[in-house]
Design a protein around this motif. Structure first.
Motif, PDB file in Angstrom:
ATOM      1  N   ILE A 154       0.862  -1.189   0.000  1.00 28.76           N
ATOM      2  CA  ILE A 154       0.000   0.000   0.000  1.00 28.76           C
ATOM      3  C   ILE A 154       0.893   1.232   0.000  1.00 28.76           C
ATOM      4  O   ILE A 154       1.854   1.313   0.767  1.00 28.76           O
ATOM      5  N   ASP A 155       0.614   2.181  -0.896  1.00 24.26           N
ATOM      6  CA  ASP A 155       1.427   3.401  -0.964  1.00 24.26           C
ATOM      7  C   ASP A 155       0.517   4.623  -1.208  1.00 24.26           C
ATOM      8  O   ASP A 155      -0.703   4.527  -1.050  1.00 24.26           O
ATOM      9  N   HIS A 156       1.134   5.744  -1.622  1.00 22.34           N
ATOM     10  CA  HIS A 156       0.358   6.986  -1.776  1.00 22.34           C
ATOM     11  C   HIS A 156      -0.753   6.853  -2.835  1.00 22.34           C
ATOM     12  O   HIS A 156      -1.726   7.600  -2.806  1.00 22.34           O
ATOM     13  N   THR A 157      -0.612   5.899  -3.767  1.00 25.93           N
ATOM     14  CA  THR A 157      -1.638   5.763  -4.818  1.00 25.93           C
ATOM     15  C   THR A 157      -2.934   5.152  -4.277  1.00 25.93           C
ATOM     16  O   THR A 157      -3.921   5.085  -5.006  1.00 25.93           O
ATOM     17  N   HIS A 158      -2.899   4.672  -3.049  1.00 27.40           N
ATOM     18  CA  HIS A 158      -4.103   4.092  -2.444  1.00 27.40           C
ATOM     19  C   HIS A 158      -4.795   5.049  -1.470  1.00 27.40           C
ATOM     20  O   HIS A 158      -5.840   4.703  -0.914  1.00 27.40           O
ATOM     21  N   ALA A 159      -4.196   6.236  -1.248  1.00 26.46           N
ATOM     22  CA  ALA A 159      -4.754   7.161  -0.254  1.00 26.46           C
ATOM     23  C   ALA A 159      -6.200   7.500  -0.612  1.00 26.46           C
ATOM     24  O   ALA A 159      -6.516   7.804  -1.766  1.00 26.46           O
ATOM     25  N   SER A 160      -7.076   7.460   0.390  1.00 25.83           N
ATOM     26  CA  SER A 160      -8.504   7.633   0.092  1.00 25.83           C
ATOM     27  C   SER A 160      -8.822   9.068  -0.301  1.00 25.83           C
ATOM     28  O   SER A 160      -9.837   9.324  -0.957  1.00 25.83           O
ATOM     29  N   ASP A 161      -7.957  10.038   0.060  1.00 23.08           N
ATOM     30  CA  ASP A 161      -8.249  11.435  -0.307  1.00 23.08           C
ATOM     31  C   ASP A 161      -7.635  11.827  -1.647  1.00 23.08           C
ATOM     32  O   ASP A 161      -7.755  12.968  -2.081  1.00 23.08           O
ATOM     33  N   LEU A 162      -6.983  10.873  -2.320  1.00 27.46           N
ATOM     34  CA  LEU A 162      -6.438  11.154  -3.647  1.00 27.46           C
ATOM     35  C   LEU A 162      -7.596  11.333  -4.624  1.00 27.46           C
ATOM     36  O   LEU A 162      -8.499  10.506  -4.679  1.00 27.46           O
ATOM     37  N   GLN A 163      -7.584  12.442  -5.388  1.00 26.91           N
ATOM     38  CA  GLN A 163      -8.652  12.700  -6.338  1.00 26.91           C
ATOM     39  C   GLN A 163      -8.064  12.927  -7.723  1.00 26.91           C
ATOM     40  O   GLN A 163      -6.875  13.237  -7.855  1.00 26.91           O
ATOM     41  N   SER A 164      -8.903  12.785  -8.734  1.00 27.27           N
ATOM     42  CA  SER A 164      -8.469  13.005 -10.108  1.00 27.27           C
ATOM     43  C   SER A 164      -9.112  14.266 -10.659  1.00 27.27           C
ATOM     44  O   SER A 164     -10.214  14.640 -10.243  1.00 27.27           O
ATOM     45  N   TRP A 165      -8.428  14.915 -11.623  1.00 29.15           N
ATOM     46  CA  TRP A 165      -9.076  16.033 -12.321  1.00 29.15           C
ATOM     47  C   TRP A 165     -10.119  15.524 -13.317  1.00 29.15           C
ATOM     48  O   TRP A 165     -10.890  16.316 -13.865  1.00 29.15           O
ATOM     49  N   VAL A 166     -10.170  14.221 -13.561  1.00 31.90           N
ATOM     50  CA  VAL A 166     -11.281  13.647 -14.330  1.00 31.90           C
ATOM     51  C   VAL A 166     -12.433  13.457 -13.333  1.00 31.90           C
ATOM     52  O   VAL A 166     -12.444  12.529 -12.526  1.00 31.90           O
ATOM     53  N   GLU A 167     -13.379  14.421 -13.368  1.00 33.14           N
ATOM     54  CA  GLU A 167     -14.368  14.541 -12.296  1.00 33.14           C
ATOM     55  C   GLU A 167     -15.155  13.248 -12.036  1.00 33.14           C
ATOM     56  O   GLU A 167     -15.443  12.899 -10.896  1.00 33.14           O
ATOM     57  N   SER A 168     -15.513  12.521 -13.115  1.00 35.83           N
ATOM     58  CA  SER A 168     -16.371  11.336 -12.947  1.00 35.83           C
ATOM     59  C   SER A 168     -15.690  10.263 -12.099  1.00 35.83           C
ATOM     60  O   SER A 168     -16.362   9.410 -11.525  1.00 35.83           O
ATOM     61  N   ALA A 169     -14.360  10.313 -12.022  1.00 35.84           N
ATOM     62  CA  ALA A 169     -13.631   9.311 -11.228  1.00 35.84           C
ATOM     63  C   ALA A 169     -13.842   9.517  -9.740  1.00 35.84           C
ATOM     64  O   ALA A 169     -13.637   8.596  -8.937  1.00 35.84           O
ATOM     65  N   ASN A 170     -14.248  10.738  -9.353  1.00 40.97           N
ATOM     66  CA  ASN A 170     -14.378  11.057  -7.925  1.00 40.97           C
ATOM     67  C   ASN A 170     -15.791  10.832  -7.390  1.00 40.97           C
ATOM     68  O   ASN A 170     -16.033  10.993  -6.201  1.00 40.97           O
ATOM     69  N   LEU A 171     -16.722  10.470  -8.291  1.00 42.16           N
ATOM     70  CA  LEU A 171     -18.102  10.287  -7.851  1.00 42.16           C
ATOM     71  C   LEU A 171     -18.215   9.049  -6.976  1.00 42.16           C
ATOM     72  O   LEU A 171     -17.637   8.005  -7.296  1.00 42.16           O
ATOM     73  N   PRO A 172     -18.982   9.144  -5.884  1.00 47.31           N
ATOM     74  CA  PRO A 172     -19.150   7.968  -5.026  1.00 47.31           C
ATOM     75  C   PRO A 172     -19.758   6.829  -5.843  1.00 47.31           C
ATOM     76  O   PRO A 172     -20.663   7.062  -6.643  1.00 47.31           O
ATOM     77  N   GLY A 173     -19.260   5.629  -5.661  1.00 47.07           N
ATOM     78  CA  GLY A 173     -19.823   4.496  -6.386  1.00 47.07           C
ATOM     79  C   GLY A 173     -19.181   4.246  -7.734  1.00 47.07           C
ATOM     80  O   GLY A 173     -19.468   3.246  -8.386  1.00 47.07           O
ATOM     81  N   SER A 174     -18.296   5.165  -8.194  1.00 48.70           N
ATOM     82  CA  SER A 174     -17.602   4.908  -9.459  1.00 48.70           C
ATOM     83  C   SER A 174     -16.720   3.666  -9.307  1.00 48.70           C
ATOM     84  O   SER A 174     -16.033   3.505  -8.305  1.00 48.70           O
ATOM     85  N   ASP A 175     -16.764   2.790 -10.311  1.00 54.19           N
ATOM     86  CA  ASP A 175     -15.901   1.606 -10.263  1.00 54.19           C
ATOM     87  C   ASP A 175     -14.440   1.961 -10.492  1.00 54.19           C
ATOM     88  O   ASP A 175     -13.554   1.194 -10.133  1.00 54.19           O
ATOM     89  N   PHE A 176     -14.211   3.102 -11.122  1.00 52.76           N
ATOM     90  CA  PHE A 176     -12.851   3.397 -11.583  1.00 52.76           C
ATOM     91  C   PHE A 176     -12.304   4.722 -11.056  1.00 52.76           C
ATOM     92  O   PHE A 176     -12.018   5.647 -11.817  1.00 52.76           O
ATOM     93  N   PRO A 177     -12.153   4.829  -9.733  1.00 53.13           N
ATOM     94  CA  PRO A 177     -11.492   6.012  -9.172  1.00 53.13           C
ATOM     95  C   PRO A 177      -9.991   5.936  -9.480  1.00 53.13           C
ATOM     96  O   PRO A 177      -9.515   4.916  -9.992  1.00 53.13           O
ATOM     97  N   ILE A 178      -9.257   6.978  -9.155  1.00 57.69           N
ATOM     98  CA  ILE A 178      -7.824   7.015  -9.472  1.00 57.69           C
ATOM     99  C   ILE A 178      -7.053   5.936  -8.709  1.00 57.69           C
ATOM    100  O   ILE A 178      -5.965   5.535  -9.111  1.00 57.69           O
ATOM    101  N   GLN A 179      -7.621   5.417  -7.641  1.00 60.02           N
ATOM    102  CA  GLN A 179      -6.938   4.348  -6.879  1.00 60.02           C
ATOM    103  C   GLN A 179      -7.004   3.000  -7.600  1.00 60.02           C
ATOM    104  O   GLN A 179      -6.326   2.058  -7.206  1.00 60.02           O
TER     105      GLN A 179
END
Ligand code: MN
Length: 438
Positions: A5-30
């Motif tokens: 587990i490293d910084h790429t798994h941090a739960s507060d990591l967000q993407s500038w691709v807005e749809s990735a940050n929506l709750p329930g998205s299968d494909f967040p930046i993590q």
């Protein structure tokens, strides 16, 4: 080694691709699963990464210099994932870190402009098979599934004596593995009613699905060199969803003495996105806790790492929508919900067992887990178990009764990992509709 587990798994990591940050998205930046796609009107197959409702085109990224300095960059320009699956775990992790830099909220405006040109809406692309699958092996790793099915076929002896020692599997058919969305034609085959004197040939009457997890092999092993448990996960690239379509009537008649054959080889569906072991790092759990009285695995299938972290907490669901439900505008209905961590054997044990005789695995080979069934009825992973061979039909919202699959039925499998303190990641879907025989 298990991915860490490293910084790429941090739960507060967000993407500038807005749809990735929506709750329930299968494909967040993590998450950042890999797949192969082609664009509308463009037949060139390319490797992509899912981010929200978009696909990041890695061929375009490489051409723009965004992958410069990475050992895995050339493999990102191919038309299948095999070469990328074959790179070392370190090179794969370095690629993940770079992709996070490209997509993270703190990327510079200049970087975003460049990456934006390599982003496509997923709605505009067609997903293809992720790899050229050289070999496909299907295991039988759920003791609940094996016991349920065994009790139907051999009531006096449901679980054979080898089950708790040998990771049971068979060699499946790679040529008929298809990507999610491909319709599946009802197969014909030999079937014999228990009271009939002779078998007959015709369309299967007992068509079923099997909810399974697929494991794509990463770096291979040379022929003659078994992979020990301690290194087994170094040879695993990532996971997908698998539907091992099964013609039960054909299977029951043909399976003795050499196991499944034409009852299985007509089609196997896989989800298009391959979720890497890196992405799954926060969701590792202990291997199956064997009850008192069960033997411990033999030494070549055992390790302390496997006991503590060999499992993966992955929720799996099956949904169905019949033709009539579709016509009446009724949403798909959930048939079951199970968990990959309920399996008796882990992915590492499957790899160690598979290679224990010196058999070589190659990048892009597909291993499937076998039907994932849990201890309770709601977690049974196929209709054979859910409808108990058709004796306990399932009521659909239209008033229809589901025993086995009918023409027009669509099967939808979904998977996701959730754990407090981490971002939820999903597997997308594995879909398939049954077409009439012919
Ligand atoms: Mn199977």
């Amino acid at each position: 080694m298990t991915a860490s587990i490293d910084h790429t798994h941090a739960s507060d990591l967000q993407s500038w691709v807005e749809s990735a940050n929506l709750p329930g998205s299968d494909f967040p930046i993590q998450n950042l699963p890999y797949g192969v796609f082609c664009g509308a009107g463009d037949a060139t197959a390319r490797i992509g990464v899912a981010i929200g409702d978009h696909v990041l085109d890695l061929l375009a990224c490489e051409a723009a210099g965004l992958l410069d300095g990475l050992a895995a960059a050339p493999a990102c320009t191919r038309s299948v994932l095999n070469e990328l699956m074959g790179v070392s775990a370190e090179e794969r992790t370095a690629l993940r870190h770079r992709i996070v830099e490209l997509l993270a909220e703190n990327a510079s405006d200049d970087m975003r402009d460049q990456v934006q040109r390599a982003l496509l809406p997923v709605a505009d692309v067609e997903m293809l098979l992720p790899a050229e699958i050289g070999d496909y092996t299907d295991f039988y790793a759920s003791v609940h599934h094996a016991t349920n099915v065994g009790s139907m076929m051999r009531p006096d002896n449901p679980l054979l004596s080898n089950y708790k020692y040998v990771v049971i599997g068979y060699h499946g058919r790679a040529s008929s593995v298809v990507v999610s969305g491909t319709p599946v034609k009802r197969p014909s085959g030999q079937r014999k009613a228990p009271d009939a004197d002779m078998p007959e040939f015709g369309p299967s009457r007992l068509l079923d699905y099997e909810l399974e997890v697929g494991m794509f092999v990463g770096p291979g092993n040379p022929l003659g060199e078994p992979v020990p448990m301690t290194n087994a996960e170094d040879h695993l690239f990532g996971l997908c969803l698998v539907n091992d379509w099964s013609a039960r009537d054909v299977q029951v008649w043909e399976y003795q003495p050499l196991g499944p054959f034409l009852g299985k080889s007509f089609a196997t569906s896989v989800s298009p996105w391959v979720v890497t072991l890196d992405a799954l790092a926060p969701f590792r759990v202990s291997a199956f806790d064997r009850p008192d009285g069960d033997p411990q695995p033999l030494a070549h299938l055992d390790s302390t790492q496997n006991r503590s972290h060999g499992g993966i907490e992955l929720t799996l669901e099956v949904w169905v929508q019949s033709l009539r439900m579709r016509e009446e505008g009724i949403e798909p209905m959930r048939l079951s919900r199970g968990n990959f961590s309920d399996l008796y054997w882990t992915a590492a044990q499957m790899i160690a067992h598979h290679t224990s005789n010196g058999c070589n695995l190659r990048p892009g080979d597909l291993l499937a887990s076998g039907t994932v069934s849990g201890p309770d009825k709601g977690s049974r992973g196929c209709l054979l178990e859910l409808s108990w061979r058709g004796t306990e039909p399932i009521d659909l919202p239209t008033g229809e009764e589901l025993k086995f699959l009918r023409d027009g039925d669509e099967l939808i499998m979904r998977g996701f990992c959730e754990r407090e303190g981490f971002a939820r990641i999903g597997f997308g879907e594995c879909r398939g509709t049954v077409l009439a025989a012919g």
